[in-house]
Design an enzyme around this catalytic site. Structure first.
Site, PDB file in Angstrom:
ATOM      1  N   CYS A  57     -60.291  92.609  80.474  1.00 17.09           N
ATOM      2  CA  CYS A  57     -61.421  92.942  79.605  1.00 17.09           C
ATOM      3  C   CYS A  57     -61.554  91.850  78.552  1.00 17.09           C
ATOM      4  O   CYS A  57     -60.545  91.411  78.000  1.00 17.09           O
ATOM      5  CB  CYS A  57     -61.172  94.292  78.940  1.00 17.09           C
ATOM      6  SG  CYS A  57     -62.474  94.795  77.806  1.00 17.09           S
ATOM      7  N   LEU A  58     -62.778  91.430  78.272  1.00 11.90           N
ATOM      8  CA  LEU A  58     -62.980  90.379  77.272  1.00 11.90           C
ATOM      9  C   LEU A  58     -62.534  90.841  75.883  1.00 11.90           C
ATOM     10  O   LEU A  58     -62.239  90.024  75.029  1.00 11.90           O
ATOM     11  CB  LEU A  58     -64.452  89.950  77.239  1.00 11.90           C
ATOM     12  CG  LEU A  58     -64.958  89.253  78.521  1.00 11.90           C
ATOM     13  CD1 LEU A  58     -66.458  89.018  78.447  1.00 11.90           C
ATOM     14  CD2 LEU A  58     -64.223  87.949  78.755  1.00 11.90           C
ATOM     15  N   HIS A 113     -66.857 101.582  77.939  1.00 13.79           N
ATOM     16  CA  HIS A 113     -67.054 100.952  76.619  1.00 13.79           C
ATOM     17  C   HIS A 113     -68.066 101.738  75.781  1.00 13.79           C
ATOM     18  O   HIS A 113     -67.943 101.825  74.560  1.00 13.79           O
ATOM     19  CB  HIS A 113     -67.565  99.515  76.776  1.00 13.79           C
ATOM     20  CG  HIS A 113     -66.491  98.504  77.049  1.00 13.79           C
ATOM     21  ND1 HIS A 113     -65.472  98.247  76.175  1.00 13.79           N
ATOM     22  CD2 HIS A 113     -66.288  97.686  78.115  1.00 13.79           C
ATOM     23  CE1 HIS A 113     -64.684  97.313  76.683  1.00 13.79           C
ATOM     24  NE2 HIS A 113     -65.146  96.952  77.859  1.00 13.79           N
ATOM     25  N   GLY A 139     -68.850  91.205  83.163  1.00 16.46           N
ATOM     26  CA  GLY A 139     -69.540  92.354  82.593  1.00 16.46           C
ATOM     27  C   GLY A 139     -69.327  92.404  81.083  1.00 16.46           C
ATOM     28  O   GLY A 139     -68.315  91.917  80.581  1.00 16.46           O
ATOM     29  N   HIS A 169     -66.073 100.549  84.369  1.00 19.46           N
ATOM     30  CA  HIS A 169     -65.346  99.924  83.259  1.00 19.46           C
ATOM     31  C   HIS A 169     -66.299  99.726  82.068  1.00 19.46           C
ATOM     32  O   HIS A 169     -65.963 100.073  80.932  1.00 19.46           O
ATOM     33  CB  HIS A 169     -64.765  98.574  83.721  1.00 19.46           C
ATOM     34  CG  HIS A 169     -64.146  97.749  82.634  1.00 19.46           C
ATOM     35  ND1 HIS A 169     -62.813  97.415  82.626  1.00 19.46           N
ATOM     36  CD2 HIS A 169     -64.667  97.189  81.513  1.00 19.46           C
ATOM     37  CE1 HIS A 169     -62.558  96.683  81.551  1.00 19.46           C
ATOM     38  NE2 HIS A 169     -63.662  96.539  80.860  1.00 19.46           N
ATOM     39  N   GLU A 170     -67.494  99.185  82.346  1.00 19.21           N
ATOM     40  CA  GLU A 170     -68.449  98.919  81.265  1.00 19.21           C
ATOM     41  C   GLU A 170     -68.951 100.216  80.636  1.00 19.21           C
ATOM     42  O   GLU A 170     -69.138 100.296  79.422  1.00 19.21           O
ATOM     43  CB  GLU A 170     -69.642  98.098  81.778  1.00 19.21           C
ATOM     44  CG  GLU A 170     -69.289  96.713  82.312  1.00 19.21           C
ATOM     45  CD  GLU A 170     -68.432  95.900  81.375  1.00 19.21           C
ATOM     46  OE1 GLU A 170     -68.542  96.060  80.139  1.00 19.21           O
ATOM     47  OE2 GLU A 170     -67.615  95.104  81.876  1.00 19.21           O
ATOM     48  N   GLN A 175     -69.293  95.404  72.503  1.00 16.82           N
ATOM     49  CA  GLN A 175     -68.324  94.305  72.458  1.00 16.82           C
ATOM     50  C   GLN A 175     -68.800  93.140  71.584  1.00 16.82           C
ATOM     51  O   GLN A 175     -68.005  92.293  71.189  1.00 16.82           O
ATOM     52  CB  GLN A 175     -68.001  93.810  73.877  1.00 16.82           C
ATOM     53  CG  GLN A 175     -67.228  94.835  74.698  1.00 16.82           C
ATOM     54  CD  GLN A 175     -66.928  94.332  76.102  1.00 16.82           C
ATOM     55  OE1 GLN A 175     -67.742  94.476  76.990  1.00 16.82           O
ATOM     56  NE2 GLN A 175     -65.773  93.728  76.286  1.00 16.82           N
TER      57      GLN A 175
HETATM   58 ZN    ZN Z   1     -64.233  95.537  79.057  1.00 16.40          ZN
END
Ligand code: ZN
Length: 172
Positions: free
Chosen positions: A94-95, A140, A46, A136-137, A51
């Site tokens: 998380c990236l 962000h 995701g 989660h997304e 991001q």
């Molecule tokens: Zn994330």
């Protein structure tokens, strides 16, 4: 389509609130294509637009976990309509918080209203991994990272670690 650089914590951009998309047009679709490429290259399941430094309410996901059968999902202006009271726990990463993982508890099912890749209104009933991932997304989009749910001490340890990694990278 191109792979973009993923911002990592600590970074002020990751903390800003993303703006709603007025109309899903070609410009937004280019962002979604780039996001998907970036997510697959990372690899991750995701990614939110912020991001890659784009403060728009756009998310891409693919939880199929199969190389040869990709199932990309696109969410523009997602809104959670219903949340289950029952919770489930996943170990999240998380990236934007590289190599850090923690168990996070979230509602185990939810309904999300959003616009798709073509700007059409859709309703998704999500449960399990899908529900966790979309929540989660969506965090962000509000400038929230999963580490914000941890204790102050745990969170500051993680941020310290990440800052060190960054400094080292700059020296090298
Ligand atoms: Zn994330």
């Amino acid at each position: 389509m191109s792979v973009k650089q993923i911002l990592t914590e600590p970074n002020k951009l990751l903390r800003q609130i993303s703006k709603p998309v007025e109309k899903v047009g070609d410009e937004e679709r280019v962002v979604m294509d780039d996001m998907l490429d970036t997510m697959y290259a990372a690899p991750g399941i995701g990614l939110a637009a912020i991001q890659i430094g784009v403060p728009k309410r756009i998310i891409v996901m693919d939880i199929s976990r199969e190389e040869d059968k990709k199932e990309p999902m696109y969410f523009v202006n997602p809104v959670i309509k219903n949340k289950n009271k029952d919770k489930s726990k996943y170990e999240e990463g998380c990236l934007s918080v590289p190599d850090q993982f923690a168990e996070i508890e979230r509602p185990n099912a939810c309904e999300v209203e959003y616009l798709d890749y073509y700007g059409k209104k859709q309703l998704l009933k999500a449960e399990g991994l899908l529900a966790t991932c979309i929540q989660h997304e969506m965090d962000h989009l509000e400038g929230i990272l999963f580490i914000d749910y941890l204790s102050k001490l745990k969170k500051s340890m993680i941020i310290k670690k990440l800052s060190k990694i960054k400094t080292k990278r700059i020296i090298v």
